[in-house]
Design a protein around this motif. Structure first.
Motif, PDB file in Angstrom:
ATOM      1  N   UNK A 105      13.643  -2.307   3.167  1.00  0.00           N
ATOM      2  CA  UNK A 105      13.581  -2.652   4.588  1.00  0.00           C
ATOM      3  C   UNK A 105      12.143  -2.531   5.100  1.00  0.00           C
ATOM      4  N   UNK A 106      11.399  -1.512   4.639  1.00  0.00           N
ATOM      5  CA  UNK A 106       9.997  -1.360   5.048  1.00  0.00           C
ATOM      6  C   UNK A 106       9.163  -2.563   4.601  1.00  0.00           C
ATOM      7  N   UNK A 107       9.433  -3.031   3.381  1.00  0.00           N
ATOM      8  CA  UNK A 107       8.697  -4.201   2.882  1.00  0.00           C
ATOM      9  C   UNK A 107       9.008  -5.421   3.741  1.00  0.00           C
ATOM     10  N   UNK A 108      10.278  -5.546   4.168  1.00  0.00           N
ATOM     11  CA  UNK A 108      10.648  -6.650   5.059  1.00  0.00           C
ATOM     12  C   UNK A 108       9.900  -6.536   6.392  1.00  0.00           C
ATOM     13  N   UNK A 109       9.732  -5.300   6.871  1.00  0.00           N
ATOM     14  CA  UNK A 109       8.950  -5.104   8.097  1.00  0.00           C
ATOM     15  C   UNK A 109       7.515  -5.588   7.906  1.00  0.00           C
ATOM     16  N   UNK A 110       6.938  -5.270   6.749  1.00  0.00           N
ATOM     17  CA  UNK A 110       5.575  -5.730   6.453  1.00  0.00           C
ATOM     18  C   UNK A 110       5.515  -7.260   6.395  1.00  0.00           C
ATOM     19  N   UNK A 111       6.553  -7.860   5.813  1.00  0.00           N
ATOM     20  CA  UNK A 111       6.593  -9.326   5.742  1.00  0.00           C
ATOM     21  C   UNK A 111       6.619  -9.932   7.141  1.00  0.00           C
ATOM     22  N   UNK A 112       7.378  -9.312   8.026  1.00  0.00           N
ATOM     23  CA  UNK A 112       7.458  -9.812   9.401  1.00  0.00           C
ATOM     24  C   UNK A 112       6.098  -9.681  10.089  1.00  0.00           C
ATOM     25  N   UNK A 113       5.430  -8.563   9.846  1.00  0.00           N
ATOM     26  CA  UNK A 113       4.097  -8.366  10.425  1.00  0.00           C
ATOM     27  C   UNK A 113       3.119  -9.432   9.918  1.00  0.00           C
ATOM     28  N   UNK A 157       0.384   0.088   1.348  1.00  0.00           N
ATOM     29  CA  UNK A 157       1.697   0.653   1.680  1.00  0.00           C
ATOM     30  C   UNK A 157       2.787   0.092   0.760  1.00  0.00           C
ATOM     31  N   UNK A 158       2.719  -1.208   0.459  1.00  0.00           N
ATOM     32  CA  UNK A 158       3.717  -1.827  -0.423  1.00  0.00           C
ATOM     33  C   UNK A 158       3.604  -1.247  -1.827  1.00  0.00           C
ATOM     34  N   UNK A 159       2.381  -1.103  -2.316  1.00  0.00           N
ATOM     35  CA  UNK A 159       2.173  -0.528  -3.651  1.00  0.00           C
ATOM     36  C   UNK A 159       2.733   0.898  -3.709  1.00  0.00           C
ATOM     37  N   UNK A 160       2.462   1.679  -2.672  1.00  0.00           N
ATOM     38  CA  UNK A 160       2.993   3.045  -2.622  1.00  0.00           C
ATOM     39  C   UNK A 160       4.521   3.033  -2.582  1.00  0.00           C
ATOM     40  N   UNK A 161       5.075   2.079  -1.828  1.00  0.00           N
ATOM     41  CA  UNK A 161       6.531   1.973  -1.744  1.00  0.00           C
ATOM     42  C   UNK A 161       7.161   1.642  -3.086  1.00  0.00           C
ATOM     43  N   UNK A 162       6.562   0.721  -3.830  1.00  0.00           N
ATOM     44  CA  UNK A 162       7.081   0.366  -5.153  1.00  0.00           C
ATOM     45  C   UNK A 162       7.001   1.549  -6.110  1.00  0.00           C
ATOM     46  N   UNK A 163       5.920   2.326  -5.999  1.00  0.00           N
ATOM     47  CA  UNK A 163       5.784   3.501  -6.851  1.00  0.00           C
ATOM     48  C   UNK A 163       6.868   4.531  -6.534  1.00  0.00           C
ATOM     49  N   UNK A 164       7.197   4.677  -5.252  1.00  0.00           N
ATOM     50  CA  UNK A 164       8.261   5.623  -4.880  1.00  0.00           C
ATOM     51  C   UNK A 164       9.631   5.112  -5.355  1.00  0.00           C
ATOM     52  N   UNK A 165       9.831   3.799  -5.321  1.00  0.00           N
ATOM     53  CA  UNK A 165      11.078   3.236  -5.842  1.00  0.00           C
ATOM     54  C   UNK A 165      11.217   3.567  -7.326  1.00  0.00           C
ATOM     55  N   UNK A 166      10.101   3.492  -8.057  1.00  0.00           N
ATOM     56  CA  UNK A 166      10.120   3.858  -9.478  1.00  0.00           C
ATOM     57  C   UNK A 166      10.486   5.326  -9.646  1.00  0.00           C
ATOM     58  N   UNK A 167       9.979   6.195  -8.757  1.00  0.00           N
ATOM     59  CA  UNK A 167      10.330   7.618  -8.819  1.00  0.00           C
ATOM     60  C   UNK A 167      11.824   7.827  -8.596  1.00  0.00           C
ATOM     61  N   UNK A 168      12.370   7.131  -7.594  1.00  0.00           N
ATOM     62  CA  UNK A 168      13.810   7.234  -7.335  1.00  0.00           C
ATOM     63  C   UNK A 168      14.609   6.720  -8.525  1.00  0.00           C
TER      64      UNK A 168
END
Length: 575
Positions: free
Chosen positions: A447-455, A537-548
């Motif tokens: 959802x955060x990535x979608x927010x970035x896309x909208x921005x 922010x997107x790169x950090x988000x993808x890295x956290x997804x990998x952690x999860x």
């Protein structure tokens, strides 16, 4: 009614209560001890109908419950883990395996019951090993069952001459009423074995005629289908067909035996008499006023009826499968995009919470939630890279579905936490709460990535070609580690563990490298400052997804560092 009859009736009720409780305690204990192991056998050794038949006999004989076996089969078919050809073999086997309980009940074990009960109590109270304590529960149940059986049988011997009893049982001379009696009692007790146990006690005391018992057992066979039918109500069409197979087999088999009894009752009774003579030392043997021979004959009747039915319908099973398609026509509608269908696929609704299948069913729903979250993550990245407003809207709608599944699955896990789960399932239950939470967090990152896309769309921001390629590369690795983690979790296998660890290290290194690359591009004036912030922010988000994703994979490991926190997490949710 005399005081003697009143006391005897109370003893019948008390004996029946102990008998049913002992059977439940024994069945629950067996499922705790062997449920997960037998479930694994059921999943892997049912490739052919014959092997499925053998596994069904062994499985039901071990856990002493055809209901548990058939409910599990319906759940597996609903989850796509078993096809109808495998399911019908297990159903056939379960119908034979369930007669083992009747054979045990027909033995004169009541004199040993107090000793058996004492051994079980010692195991439960004084042994420390969890598996030994669970097995002790099985022994306790076994002892209580036979004490109840003895109490009930003795009391029945007193009340059998009471006018109310004789007049009531006199109404059961009609074969159709006998079938209905067996069906009604089994539907209420949810156990054909319990009904057969009651018939063994009644027949041993001469309260009911063996000829009437034949028809009552046919009713038991049909009543035993209720649990599977209830389980299938909220399942897909294949699950309904599996329950339909169970019902049609028992109904058609009972009709076949009904016709045989009506047309040749003397021949059937003579055959059963000869069979029982080989398993009972003396015909019409009496022990403490109980006709042990007739008790054995009731148990043998139950077994023979089931064996004959399976022998007849085993080779006709393709026709039964076709019949299930006729009775349950059509196909499941193609699942709409998760973004428009916030619903459960495997849990909830009319499902009967069976201890042996509760955790596997929950895992199926969790894996489905994980697949939806992964698709949403990929969709959000596509929306970002291609500036697609329609995809952004779909991501937001799917996030509603993920939140819904998070709530419903968590509630489900709380509910099944109260069941008598197999030891291995109980051990992993806390980890499932963590997995659901990890998947929900993956959904939040999407959802955060979608927010970035909208921005990016609103502010007309663009990424350099180099940045776009880097995001695509990192997305590929993130999708791969999430897919491997979900596969590892769903199959409870460590096969992909090393790949996941390597990928996690690779993604960590990639995240650091991409952040450095971004700084270089920023200082070289090759990208917009605001777009660069979104990139990091997107790169950090993808890295956290990998952690999860790694957390999801680690949830199946016995030495998972989070394992000690699992029970605390359950208590926190319950609190």
């Amino acid at each position: 009614m005399s005081a003697e009859y009143s006391t005897a009736i109370l003893n019948v009720i008390a004996g029946l209560g102990m008998f049913l409780y002992g059977m439940k305690l024994m069945g629950d204990g067996l499922q705790k001890v062997a449920g997960d192991k037998m479930r694994g056998i059921l999943e892997t050794l049912t490739k052919t109908r014959f092997s499925a038949l053998i596994v069904g006999i062994i499985f039901t004989g071990v856990i002493q419950s055809s209901n548990a076996a058939t409910v599990m089969v319906v759940s597996f078919v609903n989850a796509g883990l078993m096809n109808l050809s495998q399911a019908i073999g297990v159903i056939f086997g379960a119908n034979i395996g369930t007669t083992v309980t009747g054979q045990l009940l027909s033995l004169d074990m009541s004199k040993y019951a107090p000793v058996i009960l004492l051994v079980g109590v010692i195991m439960v109270m004084f042994m420390q090993h969890p598996m030994v304590k669970k097995f002790g529960e099985v022994i306790v149940g076994f002892g209580i069952l036979f004490i109840g059986m003895g109490t009930m049988s003795s009391a029945v011997g007193i009340v059998k001459d009471a006018p109310l009893v004789t007049s009531t049982l006199g109404q059961l001379s009609n074969p159709f009423l006998c079938v209905f009696f067996g069906f009604a009692v089994t539907s209420i007790l949810q156990s054909s074995s319990a009904t057969v146990g009651i018939l063994i006690a009644l027949c041993g005391q001469g309260v009911v005629d063996i000829h009437h018992v034949f028809f009552m057992i046919l009713g038991c066979n049909i009543g035993a289908c209720i649990s599977a039918v209830l389980t299938s109500l909220s399942g897909n069409k294949m699950a309904k067909r599996a329950a339909c197979l169970h019902l049609s087999f028992n109904v058609l088999g009972s009709v076949l035996m009904f016709i045989a009894l009506v047309l040749g009752s003397n021949g059937v009774e003579h055959l059963l008499h000869i069979m029982t003579e080989h398993t009972c030392t003396q015909p019409d043997q009496m022990v403490n006023g109980v006709n042990v021979f007739l008790q054995r004959e009731v148990a043998n009747t139950h077994t023979m009826f089931k064996v004959v039915q399976v022998a007849v319908f085993f080779f006709l099973s393709p026709l039964l499968i076709k019949l299930s398609y006729i009775l349950i026509p059509g196909e499941d509608q193609e699942e709409e995009a998760a973004s428009t269908a916030p619903e459960l696929a495997y849990i909830g609704g009319h499902n009967v919470y069976n201890p042996t299948t509760a955790v596997p069913t929950g895992i199926c729903e969790i894996v489905r939630m994980g697949n939806i979250a992964q698709e949403n993550m990929e969709k959000a990245m596509d929306a970002l890279l291609h500036k697609d407003e329609n995809l952004i809207a779909e991501v937001y709608q799917t996030e509603i579905t993920i939140d819904y599944l998070n709530t419903e699955i968590t509630n489900y896990l709380v509910q099944i936490n109260t069941l008598s789960l197999p030891v291995a399932d109980r051990k992993m239950l806390g980890g499932l709460f963590h997995v659901v939470n990890d998947i929900e967090r993956i959904g939040d990152h999407a959802e955060n990535i979608a927010d970035f896309a909208k921005t990016c769309i609103d502010q007309e921001l663009t990424f350099s070609e180099e940045a776009v390629q880097e995001l695509k590369d990192m997305l590929d690795d993130t999708c791969e580690i999430l897919s491997l983690a979900l596969n590892m979790f769903s199959h409870n296998s460590e096969e992909h563990l090393q790949e996941i660890l390597d990928l996690e290290n690779e993604i960590d290194d990639m995240e650091r490298q991409l952040q450095n690359n971004h700084i270089v591009r920023l200082t070289s004036d090759k990208c917009q400052a605001h777009a660069g912030m979104i990139f990091t922010d997107v790169v950090s988000g993808l890295e956290r997804i990998a952690d999860h994703s790694t957390n999801i994979a680690f949830s199946i490991l016995e030495d998972d560092p989070e394992a000690d926190k699992n029970q605390e997490h359950i208590e926190e949710v319950l609190g």
